[in-house]
Each structure stands twice: as structure tokens, then as C-alpha cells.
Design a protein around this motif. Structure first.
Motif, PDB file in Angstrom:
ATOM      1  N   TYR A   4     -17.802  -8.639  -3.594  1.00 40.44           N
ATOM      2  CA  TYR A   4     -18.402  -7.617  -4.444  1.00 40.44           C
ATOM      3  C   TYR A   4     -19.516  -7.243  -4.000  1.00 40.44           C
ATOM      4  CZ  TYR A   4     -21.206  -7.179  -8.699  1.00 40.44           C
ATOM      5  OH  TYR A   4     -22.123  -6.319  -9.510  1.00 40.44           O
ATOM      6  N   SER A   5     -20.491  -8.078  -3.206  1.00 38.00           N
ATOM      7  CA  SER A   5     -21.576  -7.235  -2.499  1.00 38.00           C
ATOM      8  C   SER A   5     -21.291  -6.028  -1.593  1.00 38.00           C
ATOM      9  CB  SER A   5     -22.367  -8.073  -1.638  1.00 38.00           C
ATOM     10  OG  SER A   5     -22.895  -9.368  -2.338  1.00 38.00           O
ATOM     11  N   LEU A   6     -20.166  -6.304  -0.918  1.00 37.66           N
ATOM     12  CA  LEU A   6     -19.691  -5.011  -0.113  1.00 37.66           C
ATOM     13  C   LEU A   6     -19.313  -3.737  -0.732  1.00 37.66           C
ATOM     14  CD1 LEU A   6     -19.215  -3.879   2.507  1.00 37.66           C
ATOM     15  CD2 LEU A   6     -16.736  -4.764   2.329  1.00 37.66           C
ATOM     16  N   LEU A   7     -18.596  -3.825  -2.152  1.00 37.15           N
ATOM     17  CA  LEU A   7     -18.215  -2.973  -2.891  1.00 37.15           C
ATOM     18  C   LEU A   7     -19.450  -2.479  -3.465  1.00 37.15           C
ATOM     19  CD1 LEU A   7     -14.841  -4.169  -4.412  1.00 37.15           C
ATOM     20  CD2 LEU A   7     -15.149  -2.706  -2.630  1.00 37.15           C
ATOM     21  N   ARG A   8     -20.355  -3.483  -4.124  1.00 37.31           N
ATOM     22  CA  ARG A   8     -21.579  -2.699  -4.709  1.00 37.31           C
ATOM     23  C   ARG A   8     -22.190  -1.937  -3.847  1.00 37.31           C
ATOM     24  NH1 ARG A   8     -24.436  -3.579  -9.696  1.00 37.31           N
ATOM     25  NH2 ARG A   8     -26.245  -2.373  -9.286  1.00 37.31           N
TER      26      ARG A   8
END
Length: 64
Positions: A4-8
Motif C-alpha cells: 500500500y505504501s509503495l503504491l501510494r
């Protein structure tokens, strides 16, 4: 780093630039010189029933 953090982080940085470039490209494509001829026919669609109004959606036709 979790997914999630990477995609965000990707969406907040590069995807914003990609979508903005796409938007600018679409606007330039629509307003390009010579585009008037291709949009003349679709632009008259609302005025094709000038002599009488178009039938309302779902209206019943009364038969005499």
C-alpha cells in the motif's frame, strides 16, 4: 515497505504527472486546428428535433 505504501507513493508522484500529461494531451487533441470538421455533426445532435420535441423517455403513445 508494504504494498500500500509503495503504491501510494507511486500514485502521489509519477501517476499524477502521467494523468496530468494525458489530460493536457486530450485537451490539445480536441482543440487542435482542423478538428472542427469532425465535431460538426455530433454538435448538432441536440437540435435535430427542432420542428417538434423529441418524445419523452418512457412516454406512451396514445392511439386514436
Amino acid at each position: 515497505m508494504e504494498t500500500y505504501s509503495l503504491l501510494r507513493q507511486f500514485a502521489d508522484s509519477w501517476m499524477l504527472l502521467v494523468l496530468f500529461a494525458f489530460f493536457v494531451g486530450v485537451v490539445l487533441w480536441v482543440f487542435r486546428p482542423g478538428a472542427t470538421k469532425s465535431y460538426e455533426n455530433p454538435s448538432t445532435i441536440p437540435f435535430r428535433h427542432e420542428d417538434k420535441p423529441a418524445p419523452a423517455h418512457g412516454a406512451r403513445h396514445e392511439e386514436a
